[in-house]
Structures are given as C-alpha cells and as structure tokens.
Design a protein around this motif. Structure first.
Motif, PDB file in Angstrom:
ATOM      1  N   LEU A  94      -0.600  -9.511  11.618  1.00  0.00           N
ATOM      2  CA  LEU A  94      -0.810  -8.051  12.969  1.00  0.00           C
ATOM      3  C   LEU A  94      -2.301  -7.755  12.746  1.00  0.00           C
ATOM      4  O   LEU A  94      -2.972  -7.429  13.357  1.00  0.00           O
ATOM      5  CB  LEU A  94      -0.391  -6.959  12.104  1.00  0.00           C
ATOM      6  CG  LEU A  94       0.919  -6.835  12.760  1.00  0.00           C
ATOM      7  CD1 LEU A  94       1.759  -5.670  11.408  1.00  0.00           C
ATOM      8  CD2 LEU A  94       1.705  -6.407  13.512  1.00  0.00           C
ATOM      9  N   ASN A  95      -3.402  -9.249  12.366  1.00  0.00           N
ATOM     10  CA  ASN A  95      -4.480  -8.884  12.826  1.00  0.00           C
ATOM     11  C   ASN A  95      -5.303  -8.246  11.664  1.00  0.00           C
ATOM     12  O   ASN A  95      -5.901  -7.641  12.238  1.00  0.00           O
ATOM     13  CB  ASN A  95      -5.480  -9.750  14.171  1.00  0.00           C
ATOM     14  CG  ASN A  95      -6.685 -10.000  14.208  1.00  0.00           C
ATOM     15  OD1 ASN A  95      -6.793 -10.688  13.093  1.00  0.00           O
ATOM     16  ND2 ASN A  95      -7.143  -9.296  15.011  1.00  0.00           N
ATOM     17  N   LEU A  96      -4.742  -7.837  11.282  1.00  0.00           N
ATOM     18  CA  LEU A  96      -5.188  -6.584   9.638  1.00  0.00           C
ATOM     19  C   LEU A  96      -6.360  -6.997   8.719  1.00  0.00           C
ATOM     20  O   LEU A  96      -5.855  -8.492   8.446  1.00  0.00           O
ATOM     21  CB  LEU A  96      -4.433  -5.540   9.041  1.00  0.00           C
ATOM     22  CG  LEU A  96      -2.945  -5.463  10.771  1.00  0.00           C
ATOM     23  CD1 LEU A  96      -1.753  -4.597   9.920  1.00  0.00           C
ATOM     24  CD2 LEU A  96      -4.180  -4.338  11.258  1.00  0.00           C
TER      25      LEU A  96
ATOM     26  N   THR B 146       0.252  -4.263  -5.106  1.00  0.00           N
ATOM     27  CA  THR B 146       1.311  -4.636  -3.861  1.00  0.00           C
ATOM     28  C   THR B 146       0.805  -4.758  -2.850  1.00  0.00           C
ATOM     29  O   THR B 146       1.529  -6.128  -1.854  1.00  0.00           O
ATOM     30  CB  THR B 146       1.649  -2.940  -3.542  1.00  0.00           C
ATOM     31  OG1 THR B 146       2.419  -2.257  -4.556  1.00  0.00           O
ATOM     32  CG2 THR B 146       2.686  -2.852  -2.798  1.00  0.00           C
ATOM     33  N   ILE B 147      -0.223  -4.559  -2.463  1.00  0.00           N
ATOM     34  CA  ILE B 147      -1.458  -5.549  -0.860  1.00  0.00           C
ATOM     35  C   ILE B 147      -1.530  -7.283  -1.204  1.00  0.00           C
ATOM     36  O   ILE B 147      -1.715  -7.116  -0.470  1.00  0.00           O
ATOM     37  CB  ILE B 147      -2.924  -4.658  -1.557  1.00  0.00           C
ATOM     38  CG1 ILE B 147      -2.395  -2.919  -0.425  1.00  0.00           C
ATOM     39  CG2 ILE B 147      -3.228  -5.740  -0.126  1.00  0.00           C
ATOM     40  CD1 ILE B 147      -3.561  -2.130  -0.292  1.00  0.00           C
ATOM     41  N   GLN B 148      -1.068  -7.200  -2.773  1.00  0.00           N
ATOM     42  CA  GLN B 148      -1.794  -8.895  -3.142  1.00  0.00           C
ATOM     43  C   GLN B 148      -0.472  -9.428  -2.486  1.00  0.00           C
ATOM     44  O   GLN B 148      -0.355 -11.016  -2.572  1.00  0.00           O
ATOM     45  CB  GLN B 148      -2.771  -9.175  -4.043  1.00  0.00           C
ATOM     46  CG  GLN B 148      -4.062  -8.143  -4.171  1.00  0.00           C
ATOM     47  CD  GLN B 148      -4.793  -9.534  -3.459  1.00  0.00           C
ATOM     48  OE1 GLN B 148      -4.650 -10.442  -2.943  1.00  0.00           O
ATOM     49  NE2 GLN B 148      -5.554  -8.735  -2.812  1.00  0.00           N
ATOM     50  N   GLU B 149       0.642  -8.426  -2.370  1.00  0.00           N
ATOM     51  CA  GLU B 149       2.299  -9.385  -2.419  1.00  0.00           C
ATOM     52  C   GLU B 149       2.030 -10.408  -1.157  1.00  0.00           C
ATOM     53  O   GLU B 149       1.531  -9.648  -0.265  1.00  0.00           O
ATOM     54  CB  GLU B 149       3.164  -8.509  -2.697  1.00  0.00           C
ATOM     55  CG  GLU B 149       3.367  -8.197  -3.376  1.00  0.00           C
ATOM     56  CD  GLU B 149       4.582  -6.608  -4.002  1.00  0.00           C
ATOM     57  OE1 GLU B 149       5.387  -7.336  -2.559  1.00  0.00           O
ATOM     58  OE2 GLU B 149       4.957  -5.919  -4.809  1.00  0.00           O
ATOM     59  N   ILE B 150       2.629 -11.682  -1.315  1.00  0.00           N
ATOM     60  CA  ILE B 150       2.731 -12.642  -0.521  1.00  0.00           C
ATOM     61  C   ILE B 150       3.290 -11.965   1.430  1.00  0.00           C
ATOM     62  O   ILE B 150       3.086 -12.091   1.806  1.00  0.00           O
ATOM     63  CB  ILE B 150       3.689 -13.968  -0.516  1.00  0.00           C
ATOM     64  CG1 ILE B 150       3.252 -15.144  -1.607  1.00  0.00           C
ATOM     65  CG2 ILE B 150       3.620 -14.709   0.712  1.00  0.00           C
ATOM     66  CD1 ILE B 150       1.398 -15.334  -1.351  1.00  0.00           C
ATOM     67  N   LYS B 151       4.306 -11.305   1.035  1.00  0.00           N
ATOM     68  CA  LYS B 151       5.001 -10.777   1.978  1.00  0.00           C
ATOM     69  C   LYS B 151       4.294  -9.797   3.459  1.00  0.00           C
ATOM     70  O   LYS B 151       4.386 -10.208   4.173  1.00  0.00           O
ATOM     71  CB  LYS B 151       6.449 -10.100   1.968  1.00  0.00           C
ATOM     72  CG  LYS B 151       6.229  -8.640   0.545  1.00  0.00           C
ATOM     73  CD  LYS B 151       7.563  -7.973   0.565  1.00  0.00           C
ATOM     74  CE  LYS B 151       7.330  -6.979  -0.310  1.00  0.00           C
ATOM     75  NZ  LYS B 151       8.530  -6.445  -0.684  1.00  0.00           N
ATOM     76  N   HIS B 152       2.953  -8.897   2.019  1.00  0.00           N
ATOM     77  CA  HIS B 152       1.935  -7.873   3.112  1.00  0.00           C
ATOM     78  C   HIS B 152       1.516  -8.831   3.197  1.00  0.00           C
ATOM     79  O   HIS B 152       0.863  -8.627   4.421  1.00  0.00           O
ATOM     80  CB  HIS B 152       2.034  -7.355   2.339  1.00  0.00           C
ATOM     81  CG  HIS B 152       3.226  -6.127   1.678  1.00  0.00           C
ATOM     82  ND1 HIS B 152       4.301  -5.628   2.391  1.00  0.00           N
ATOM     83  CD2 HIS B 152       3.745  -5.431   0.228  1.00  0.00           C
ATOM     84  CE1 HIS B 152       4.479  -4.856   1.654  1.00  0.00           C
ATOM     85  NE2 HIS B 152       4.895  -4.827   0.425  1.00  0.00           N
ATOM     86  N   LEU B 153       0.736  -9.373   3.502  1.00  0.00           N
ATOM     87  CA  LEU B 153      -0.339 -10.331   3.091  1.00  0.00           C
ATOM     88  C   LEU B 153       0.311 -11.479   4.498  1.00  0.00           C
ATOM     89  O   LEU B 153      -0.391 -11.675   5.749  1.00  0.00           O
ATOM     90  CB  LEU B 153      -1.183 -11.924   2.113  1.00  0.00           C
ATOM     91  CG  LEU B 153      -1.088 -10.993   0.947  1.00  0.00           C
ATOM     92  CD1 LEU B 153      -1.721 -11.900   0.019  1.00  0.00           C
ATOM     93  CD2 LEU B 153      -2.920 -10.366   1.364  1.00  0.00           C
TER      94      LEU B 153
ATOM     95  N   MET C 270       3.762   1.157  10.161  1.00  0.00           N
ATOM     96  CA  MET C 270       4.997   0.491   9.105  1.00  0.00           C
ATOM     97  C   MET C 270       4.571  -0.018   8.062  1.00  0.00           C
ATOM     98  O   MET C 270       5.055   0.008   6.880  1.00  0.00           O
ATOM     99  CB  MET C 270       5.908  -0.548  10.274  1.00  0.00           C
ATOM    100  CG  MET C 270       6.704   0.457  11.302  1.00  0.00           C
ATOM    101  SD  MET C 270       7.072  -0.620  12.610  1.00  0.00           S
ATOM    102  CE  MET C 270       8.546  -1.104  11.313  1.00  0.00           C
ATOM    103  N   LEU C 271       3.534  -0.930   8.232  1.00  0.00           N
ATOM    104  CA  LEU C 271       3.189  -1.952   6.802  1.00  0.00           C
ATOM    105  C   LEU C 271       2.412  -0.706   6.162  1.00  0.00           C
ATOM    106  O   LEU C 271       2.282  -0.932   4.740  1.00  0.00           O
ATOM    107  CB  LEU C 271       2.542  -3.164   7.394  1.00  0.00           C
ATOM    108  CG  LEU C 271       1.734  -4.021   6.315  1.00  0.00           C
ATOM    109  CD1 LEU C 271       2.235  -4.657   5.470  1.00  0.00           C
ATOM    110  CD2 LEU C 271       0.538  -4.302   6.918  1.00  0.00           C
ATOM    111  N   ILE C 272       1.628  -0.155   6.048  1.00  0.00           N
ATOM    112  CA  ILE C 272       0.746   1.219   5.407  1.00  0.00           C
ATOM    113  C   ILE C 272       1.419   2.143   4.569  1.00  0.00           C
ATOM    114  O   ILE C 272       2.384   1.695   3.728  1.00  0.00           O
ATOM    115  CB  ILE C 272       0.020   1.426   6.649  1.00  0.00           C
ATOM    116  CG1 ILE C 272      -1.475   0.973   6.127  1.00  0.00           C
ATOM    117  CG2 ILE C 272      -0.266   3.283   5.771  1.00  0.00           C
ATOM    118  CD1 ILE C 272      -2.220   1.749   7.172  1.00  0.00           C
ATOM    119  N   GLY C 273       3.316   2.156   5.832  1.00  0.00           N
ATOM    120  CA  GLY C 273       3.842   2.660   5.233  1.00  0.00           C
ATOM    121  C   GLY C 273       4.751   2.552   3.908  1.00  0.00           C
ATOM    122  O   GLY C 273       5.424   3.001   2.723  1.00  0.00           O
ATOM    123  N   THR C 274       5.034   1.127   3.875  1.00  0.00           N
ATOM    124  CA  THR C 274       5.891   0.402   3.283  1.00  0.00           C
ATOM    125  C   THR C 274       5.252  -0.229   2.043  1.00  0.00           C
ATOM    126  O   THR C 274       5.791   0.120   1.137  1.00  0.00           O
ATOM    127  CB  THR C 274       6.204  -1.035   4.153  1.00  0.00           C
ATOM    128  OG1 THR C 274       7.034  -1.148   5.025  1.00  0.00           O
ATOM    129  CG2 THR C 274       7.105  -1.952   2.925  1.00  0.00           C
TER     130      THR C 274
END
Length: 686
Positions: free
Chosen positions: A198-200, A185-192, A155-159
């Motif tokens: 999720l320990n990714l 996008t990956i650096q955005e706080i919500k995704h971090l 789901m995270l990768i899809g978003t």
C-alpha cells in the motif's frame, strides 16, 4: 435491542425480495440433494415436498409446507408459515432446518415463535448478513465478487488494532505493555508486506495506532479488575431470561478472555463467523450476579452504534449457541473512544436477521435461471433490486459491479426493472464499455457461475456435521477418534504444529497425504471446524498437522476428526479478474483491447533495446542447453510488448523454456535496478 425504526428497516429490506409465487407441484429431488442426509433432532434436515399458500379462518394467508425427514420420503410432516414468514421463497426440493416445537407432526413458525432456515448447509457470515440490511444487492455482490474488496490503509490499521487489543486482554493493559504489543504487531512480516504493497510509512502507521492506546487503558480501567461491583459503569441491559418487569440497570464486569478470533460454523442457523473476543462476563444487578460467556465485537471506525453493528452481535449470539449456552447478549466496543454498548438479542431481532439470511441464501443459490418459453435456455438470474439511496450507493465498494451487472445482464431481460433515478449512475459507471465488452462479461460470468454450481466441483462440508467420522473413514477422506499428543509448537505467527494419534487401534486406510488441506473438528457436535491447515506428515501410527489455531487450550481427552478439505472450483479469483477487466483504467482498457477486441500483440524490433551489449556472455550462459525452437521462443518473448503464447506438444520443453525465461527476466531486472541506483544516488525513501 434494535430500535423500532431499525426493525422497520429490516422488514423494508425484505419487501419485494421474495421469489415468484410457488404453486403446488412435485419435482424430482434425488439428483439435487443426493448427498444431503435427512434427519430429525439438533441437526435436523427436512426436505420440502410441496408448497401451498392458503387462507386461514381469520382471512390471513399462510404457507403450508409438506416436509419429510425420511430418506425414503415416506413419513411426512406439516410446517405452517405465518405472518412475515409467508414471504419466504421456499420451493419443493429445498432443504430446510426448523427451530421450535413440533406437535402432532405439525410445525408452526410465526412472528412470536420458531425459525425456518433455508439451505442451512450454506453458511453465510454474520458480517455479510448485517450489510444486507441497507442493501441486499450489495451483500450478494460482496459474496459473489469476493476478491474485489481491496485492502486499504483503514483496514490495515483496524487489523493491527484488533491484534493489539486481543494480546492485551489476554495479558495486560498497562501502557508500557500496550506500547510493546503495538511495536511487535507492526513488525510482523504480514503487516510489513501489506504496508509495502500500500506504499505506507511504518512510523506513520505506528503513530496512528498509538493514538488508540489510551482508550484501551480507559476501557480496561472501566470494565476490568475492580474491587467492588458498584465501581463498574452503570449500563442498560435487559436479558430475555430476566423478564420484562426487572430493572434493566446493571454493572458489567469483564472477567477474562476465553478465546480470540473464535471461528464457529453453525449448520443449525446457516451461519459462520469469527468472534473477535469471547469473554466471561459478570452482570451485577442489585445484590444478584449472573455469569455469562458473551461475544465482544471490536470496531475501529466511527462510534455509530448502528443497526448493522448491533445486528452483527445478535447473529454472533446465535453462533455462540453452537459451542455453549445462549449468551442472550453481546458487547460492542469502539476502540477509538473505549465506549462499550451491551446488545441484547431479542427474538424479533433474530427473526428478522434470519429472514434476511434466508433471502441472501436464496439469491446465492439461484444465480441461474432458465427460460420457461420454448426450449429452455440457461441465463444468469437477476440480483436483488437496486435501491435508490444516494448515501448508501456513494460509499459502496461494489457500485461498479452493481452497475455492470445491471447493464450487461439484467437490462437484457424482458422483465428488467431498474429505478429510473439510478439509470444515469449506471450509465456513468459503464459508459467506457462497448457492447462486446458487456457481452463478454455476461458470458464469462455465466460460465463461471455454472462451473461453481456444478455438482462435481461444488464445495461441500456437510459431511462434517451430518456424517459420523467412523462412516466417513470408509471413503478414505477422514480420520476420526484422534487425540492430541506432545506439546503444540508455534512455528510462526498463526501456524501451530499439532501431533495426533489414534486413541484406539491403528490408523485407518486413508487417502490423506502430506500437503493435503484439512479441516480439524472435535467429535462432539459443538466443535465443528475448530481449525484449518494441512497435513505435514502421516504414517501408520500418527499424523502431524500445521493448523491455524493453537488447540492446546482444549482438554487432553478431546477427541478429534480430520476431514480432507474437498477440492473445489474456486471462482473467486477469475470473477475478481473479470470485474477488474471491466474497470475504467488504462491497464484494463489495454487488456480489453487484447482479450476481447482481439487487437494483435505488438513487438519491438531489436533485442539490443532489451539486453545490454555487455550482458552477452551472461545471457548465453543462461540460454545454454536450449534447442533452436526454445531459443526462438525466448527471443519472441523478450521482443513482446503485450504477450506471447508458447505452444508445443507434451515433452517439447515448454516448462524448461519458461523457467529459463524467469531466470533471464530476473537478471535483466537486476541489471536495470543497478543502473537506476547509479543514475540516482539519492537515498531510498524508507
């Protein structure tokens, strides 16, 4: 268009789902629908006064509804339901919306023409309806236990992929730009935060996202910015307006992106949803070109081109009709391969999906039943029938809730019917639960459902589309006739500061104040629920709001209305917690022992095992100012292995005690963290 076997699947999913036969009877409706505005026209709302099943001259059954759009219930009309529409579980007292033609005060809804929308003010997402094709029960459970859908790596990768594509289609698909968008996008706080939860590993996520980027460029090369129309790939698309004799071969050119994550509420069809990308499209067929504004749905998983995926597009074409002309089709894009499929929206596709939507609305609205024998007793109603499809159940995220509801609620009913083949699966999913646990689940599920359905707490947005802003202003919960002033400021990702002032005259007297949740809509019918947010500042001349969408793309002359988002009984979280309490895990087992089986909480004997000796002075400083009972409460909490209840009359210092406890816990956690750091000097995993 959906294939024949898939349409049969749609019909099969509706078979056996209708409610019990409804006899001709009249019941009081004023109490149930006192807030509903009855009217004809685009937003028509009809009240069903009576239902009767009759046999026509050909020997076929029809369902005749006596309906009215008059608040006085004086002027009556007739609605005749034919063919598969006869299975609709409509009852006297229900509110319906009709699409079609009315001739001599008579509506005819059959397989070829017209739609009936049951409970149109219940807005259901297109995703939920599409998922109900395989299993209606799963869709209803998904709407009921919403917080039980945990986020996953996929789901995270899809978003992230959705956001990268959406940025690119508004700017550029150049490889270097795609790399830049992916990194941003990956650096955005919500995704971090989500990666941390999720320990990714961030680098692994970035690498997986980058694997998709060549397909993004391939899609843009195929469908955007060509010199001549014949350079675009040939596709098969026959629009309903083209007629059946026209050649379906065409070339599709995506001109531009008009909106991203366009949120649409449709009280006309009882739907809601967010369209990934709204695109302007040119359809080249021979020497003719047709321009359409279509929904573009992005999928990051396997390239299935499944009935669920295409049904979602069909429903989005209905949503789009709230804002603009009927797109007649949508586009389905699989980001992994860059392959795109056009999905036409035929009448029979929309008919079957709206019938599914009606069945789902019925199940969600009738979650409570009363016994017809003796003194009426309030109980939970059974959910749609359990299916027997091993593959569908195997990958269902709600298999636990399905089995739990069946054993705790449905199997206690006299008329319970569970497929024999599913009994072992139900037993396997619930064998860790005692009878007391099942009874606890049934009781609190009933209590929470009753609370959510109570008239005082029911979430209700009907006034936005049924009552003009000028009339709603009298209640103080709405401000209309607003225009946007100043430039929109992007505060952070997904939050935009907007300033509004009254177009004519001073601000009305209002209950709205800073911090209130609001829904912003346009005064025009096509602009329901454009954005949501909260009031930042309000005075006699202007109102400032922090909204989740940038509305600067709309004309400056657009008139807006602000409606207070009514406080409601939000049972999503407690229902989710109730479901987690029944899980077969060590933590849930301990909680069941304490909460349901009333095992007494345990305490350790000495504070020295919690507080280090050298922290004595710091702890004393934190506890400074507390009286003796407060210090005793603090000590009891620190010694607790399970839980401690702090009880006290108003004003005795419970809040002060809890705040001090938080400070002390933070100090202890910090000390323990430092100890672990010195004990293990190895570097932390990134």
């Amino acid at each position: 268009m959906l294939q024949l076997e898939e349409l049969e699947l749609l019909k099969k999913s509706l078979e056996g789902e209708a409610g019990p036969p409804v006899e001709l009877f009249q019941k009081k409706v004023e109490a149930s629908f006192s807030k509903t505005v009855l009217s004809r026209g685009m937003d028509n709302r009809y009240l069903v006064l009576a239902v009767n099943t009759v046999q026509n001259e050909e020997g076929n059954h029809e369902k005749h509804l006596i309906i009215t759009a008059s608040q006085s219930l004086e002027y009556k009309e007739l609605c005749i339901l034919r063919n598969d529409w006869c299975s609709l579980p409509v009852e006297p007292g229900d509110i319906i919306h009709l699409e079609g033609d009315c001739i001599s005060d008579t509506w005819i809804i059959d397989e070829d023409f017209g739609y009936l929308i049951l409970y149109p003010d219940i807005l259901i997402s297109g995703t939920s309806i599409a998922s109900s094709i395989r299993c209606m029960r799963r869709a209803v459970l998904s709407e009921t236990f919403r917080s039980c859908n945990p986020a996953t790596r996929q789901m995270l990768i899809g978003t992230v992929l959705h956001e990268v594509f959406q940025k690119a289609i508004s700017n550029s698909f150049a490889p270097e730009k795609l790399q830049e968008y992916a990194f941003q996008t990956i650096q955005e706080i919500k995704h971090l935060k989500e990666m941390y939860r999720l320990n990714l590993n961030q680098d692994e996520i970035k690498q997986e996202v980058e694997e998709y980027l060549p397909s993004f460029s391939k899609w843009a090369g195929d469908f955007m910015h060509k010199y001549i129309s014949t350079d675009f790939p040939q596709m098969q698309l026959s629009l309903p307006s083209d007629g059946s004799n026209n050649n379906s071969t065409c070339n599709i050119e995506v001109i531009n992106s008009l909106d991203i994550e366009e949120s649409i509420w449709s009280p006309r069809f009882g739907l809601k949803g967010k369209i990934d990308v709204t695109v302007g499209v040119k359809i080249h067929r021979g020497y003719k070109t047709k321009y359409k504004i279509m929904p573009l749905e992005l999928k990051t998983g396997k390239e299935l081109n499944s009935v669920e995926h295409r049904s979602q597009l069909v429903l989005y074409t209905l949503l789009s009709q709230e804002r603009r002309a009927d797109p007649e089709a949508g586009l389905l894009l699989y980001l992994k391969t860059g392959h795109m499929y056009p999905v036409p929206a035929k009448h029979l596709d929309k008919r079957e999906l709206l019938r599914l939507r009606n069945q789902m609305a019925f199940s969600l609205s009738n979650r409570i039943s009363k016994s017809s024998v003796g003194k009426e007793k309030t109980n939970l109603a059974p959910l749609p029938q359990i299916i027997e499809e091993e593959q569908t159940c195997k990958y269902c995220s709600h298999v636990g809730n399905c089995a739990l509801y069946s054993r705790a609620v449905e199997q206690q009913m006299d008329d319970s019917s569970v497929p024999i083949g599913m009994l072992p699966k139900i037993k396997e999913e619930t064998q860790h639960l005692k009878l007391s646990h099942l009874e606890y689940f049934s009781l609190w599920c009933l209590m929470l459902t009753l609370e959510s359905q109570s008239k005082d707490n029911k979430k209700n947005h009907q006034h936005i589309w049924l009552i003009p802003a000028s009339e709603m202003e009298e209640s103080g919960n709405c401000i209309g006739n607003l225009i946007r002033t100043e430039r929109v400021k992007a505060v952070c990702d997904g939050q935009y500061l907007h300033n509004f002032q009254r177009k004519n005259g001073a601000m009305p007297i209002t209950n709205l104040m800073a911090g209130d949740r609001v829904i912003l809509s346009g005064e025009e019918r096509t602009l329901f629920a454009l954005s949501r947010g909260y009031v930042k500042e309000i005075n006699m001349t202007s109102v400032t709001c922090l909204l989740d969408r940038n509305l600067s793309v709309l004309p400056e002359s657009t008139l807006f209305r602000l409606d207070q988002e009514e406080k409601n009984c939000d049972i999503d979280t407690p229902l989710g917690n109730l479901s987690k309490l029944m899980e077969n895990t060590r933590v849930s087992q301990k909680l069941r022992d304490l909460i349901i089986d009333f095992r007494e909480p345990q305490f350790i004997s000495y504070l020295s095992s919690v507080l280090p000796h050298d922290a004595k002075d710091t702890v004393a400083c934190i506890l400074k100012g507390l009286n003796k009972p407060q210090r005793q409460a603090m000590k009891k909490v620190l010694l607790s292995k399970d839980y401690t209840l702090i009880v006290g009359m108003p004003g005795t210092g419970k809040t002060t005690t809890i705040c001090t406890l938080v400070r002390l816990r933070r100090y202890i956690t910090s000390r323990n963290s430092q100890r672990r750091k010195f004990a293990d000097p190895s570097p932390l995993h990134p």
